[in-house]
Design an enzyme around this catalytic site. Sequence first.
Site, PDB file in Angstrom:
ATOM      1  N   SER A  23       0.836  -1.218   0.000  1.00  0.00           N
ATOM      2  CA  SER A  23       0.000   0.000   0.000  1.00  0.00           C
ATOM      3  C   SER A  23       0.865   1.260   0.000  1.00  0.00           C
ATOM      4  CB  SER A  23      -0.885   0.038   1.243  1.00  0.00           C
ATOM      5  OG  SER A  23      -1.885  -0.936   1.176  1.00  0.00           O
ATOM      6  N   ARG A 122     -13.527  -6.027 -11.610  1.00  0.00           N
ATOM      7  CA  ARG A 122     -13.688  -5.422 -10.273  1.00  0.00           C
ATOM      8  C   ARG A 122     -14.434  -4.082 -10.362  1.00  0.00           C
ATOM      9  NH1 ARG A 122      -8.357  -5.862  -6.830  1.00  0.00           N
ATOM     10  NH2 ARG A 122      -9.836  -5.237  -5.231  1.00  0.00           N
ATOM     11  N   ASP A 323      -7.357  -7.528   4.321  1.00  0.00           N
ATOM     12  CA  ASP A 323      -6.462  -8.317   3.464  1.00  0.00           C
ATOM     13  C   ASP A 323      -5.935  -9.567   4.165  1.00  0.00           C
ATOM     14  OD1 ASP A 323      -6.803  -6.546   1.402  1.00  0.00           O
ATOM     15  OD2 ASP A 323      -4.999  -5.392   1.839  1.00  0.00           O
ATOM     16  N   LYS A 350     -12.616  -8.662  -4.220  1.00  0.00           N
ATOM     17  CA  LYS A 350     -11.152  -8.449  -4.232  1.00  0.00           C
ATOM     18  C   LYS A 350     -10.585  -9.140  -5.486  1.00  0.00           C
ATOM     19  CE  LYS A 350     -10.834  -6.052  -0.441  1.00  0.00           C
ATOM     20  NZ  LYS A 350     -10.429  -4.642  -0.515  1.00  0.00           N
ATOM     21  N   ARG A 354     -13.081 -13.895  -2.443  1.00  0.00           N
ATOM     22  CA  ARG A 354     -12.245 -14.575  -1.441  1.00  0.00           C
ATOM     23  C   ARG A 354     -13.066 -15.396  -0.451  1.00  0.00           C
ATOM     24  NH1 ARG A 354      -7.491  -9.914  -0.735  1.00  0.00           N
ATOM     25  NH2 ARG A 354      -6.285 -10.691  -2.514  1.00  0.00           N
TER      26      ARG A 354
HETATM   27  C1  S3P Z   1      -5.733  -0.915  -0.104  1.00  0.00           C
HETATM   28  C2  S3P Z   1      -7.006  -0.853   0.413  1.00  0.00           C
HETATM   29  C3  S3P Z   1      -7.885  -2.012   0.530  1.00  0.00           C
HETATM   30  C4  S3P Z   1      -7.089  -3.316   0.450  1.00  0.00           C
HETATM   31  C5  S3P Z   1      -6.134  -3.308  -0.706  1.00  0.00           C
HETATM   32  C6  S3P Z   1      -5.134  -2.183  -0.560  1.00  0.00           C
HETATM   33  C7  S3P Z   1      -4.935   0.306  -0.207  1.00  0.00           C
HETATM   34  O1  S3P Z   1      -8.819  -2.029  -0.518  1.00  0.00           O
HETATM   35  O2  S3P Z   1      -7.954  -4.411   0.359  1.00  0.00           O
HETATM   36  O3  S3P Z   1      -5.431  -4.535  -0.775  1.00  0.00           O
HETATM   37  O4  S3P Z   1      -3.715   0.234  -0.447  1.00  0.00           O
HETATM   38  O5  S3P Z   1      -5.520   1.389  -0.035  1.00  0.00           O
HETATM   39  P1  S3P Z   1     -10.132  -1.106  -0.527  1.00  0.00           P
HETATM   40  O6  S3P Z   1      -9.732   0.307  -0.619  1.00  0.00           O
HETATM   41  O7  S3P Z   1     -10.898  -1.561  -1.737  1.00  0.00           O
HETATM   42  O8  S3P Z   1     -10.854  -1.404   0.734  1.00  0.00           O
END
Ligand code: S3P
Length: 437
Positions: A23, A122, A323, A350, A354
């Site tokens: 992230s 998605r 996650d 996702k 999942r």
């Molecule tokens: C993330 C936010 C999450 C997470 C993804 C990474 C991010 O998703 O599931 O793996 O880096 O901001 P969402 O924003 O769809 O909740």
Amino acid sequence: MSTQIIRPARSLSGSLTVPGDKSISHRYAMLAGLAEGTSRLTNFSTGADPHSSLSCMESLGATVVRNDDGTIDVTGVAGAFRQPTVALDCGNSGSTMRMLSGLIASHPHTFTLIGDASLTVRPMERIRKPLSQMGAKMDLVEGHAPITIHGGPLHAIDFTTPIPSAQVKTAVLFAGLQAEGTTSLSEAIRTRDHSEHALRAFGATLTRSEASANQPAKLSILGGQRLKAINATVPGDISSAAFFLCAALLFPDANLVLDSLGMNPTRAALLDVIAALGGKIKILSVEEHNGEMIGTIQVNRAPDAASSAPFVIGGALTAQVIDELPALAAIAPYTANGLIIRDAQELRVKESDRIALVAKNLSAMGAKFTENPDGLEIPGGQSLHGAAIDSGDDHRIAMAFSIAALRASGETEIHGAESARISFPEFYTSLDALAQR
Ligand code: S3P
């Protein structure tokens, strides 16, 4: 498609440095690409996803140099992306597609964003809505990629995120940074705050008013701010560490030390869940870099406590460990009291569905559980057997069931194991080094 055979292990021990957080790497790549000057990024994720963000930055005019020592130098476009000559390929990365849309929407060019088969189904309406309220012209195909953005001037909005999503929040903040006026954003359930820290690190001013009895916390960002390059170290990815934290719960004498680990409070609720499921976590050190906490922790298994009710992950906690839910669900049958996961309908959109894939693979290994629309109820105290696992080419499913396989009887075949490269290419090497056989 590669298959990995996982044999059961006797225990788990050793020390591990996980790759840089996925992230945070995305955010540093994108903000460095927009900023003025050259940013040096140390411990950037080795996963394929953040490298999709870096490649998009190159297509948009930034220069990316991958140095021999693993550091990455990104020379940004000083606020002016150029018209790309190719489609922006986001690969498997929802973060790239959603956050990048917000970052580029105000630039006076036409952009096409594409992705692989999983990313192309998605949901993208969730970013089109706020960005079009800001004046962006975005075309989707039935709510999905490919996305076409006809860039142009944006204006500020006051937005409340309808679903807990750090990616949607980030798309709005990145667009707000370059819009006319002050953009405000509220989220009823707080999501990871890496964008807030990263924006500040690159020199932007962002304010956060705390929540009151009838008002959620509000973030505000003034448009027209310029970013300046930084040197930054990416903390280790706690979502990658999660697989080994879960593995440590499987063996009474497990002993694991994780260093340079990201411990941002909006991500570290996982450590509380691990403790609730029978882990003993000792924090050996913590320091701060660019607003992010980095620490060293030791993980052992606590002595088995008397049997009690299953642990429940629901509400805000679900968003905080979203996650890590596949890994937690995959090892839940081995825990003393089991696990109930609620409010996790987002898991169905996702990289794969999942919930459905966890259910399919738990069944293959002989586990008893109940699948609900928004989660799973998995009793503890079960024994599983090795099986053929369908990862659905989803990195977190492949790694989650590789961990579950360590305590199964017999061998487990992980189909589509190479998907681990999306977030944690070193996963199988680390597993071999830590699993005692
Ligand atoms: C993330 C936010 C999450 C997470 C993804 C990474 C991010 O998703 O599931 O793996 O880096 O901001 P969402 O924003 O769809 O909740």
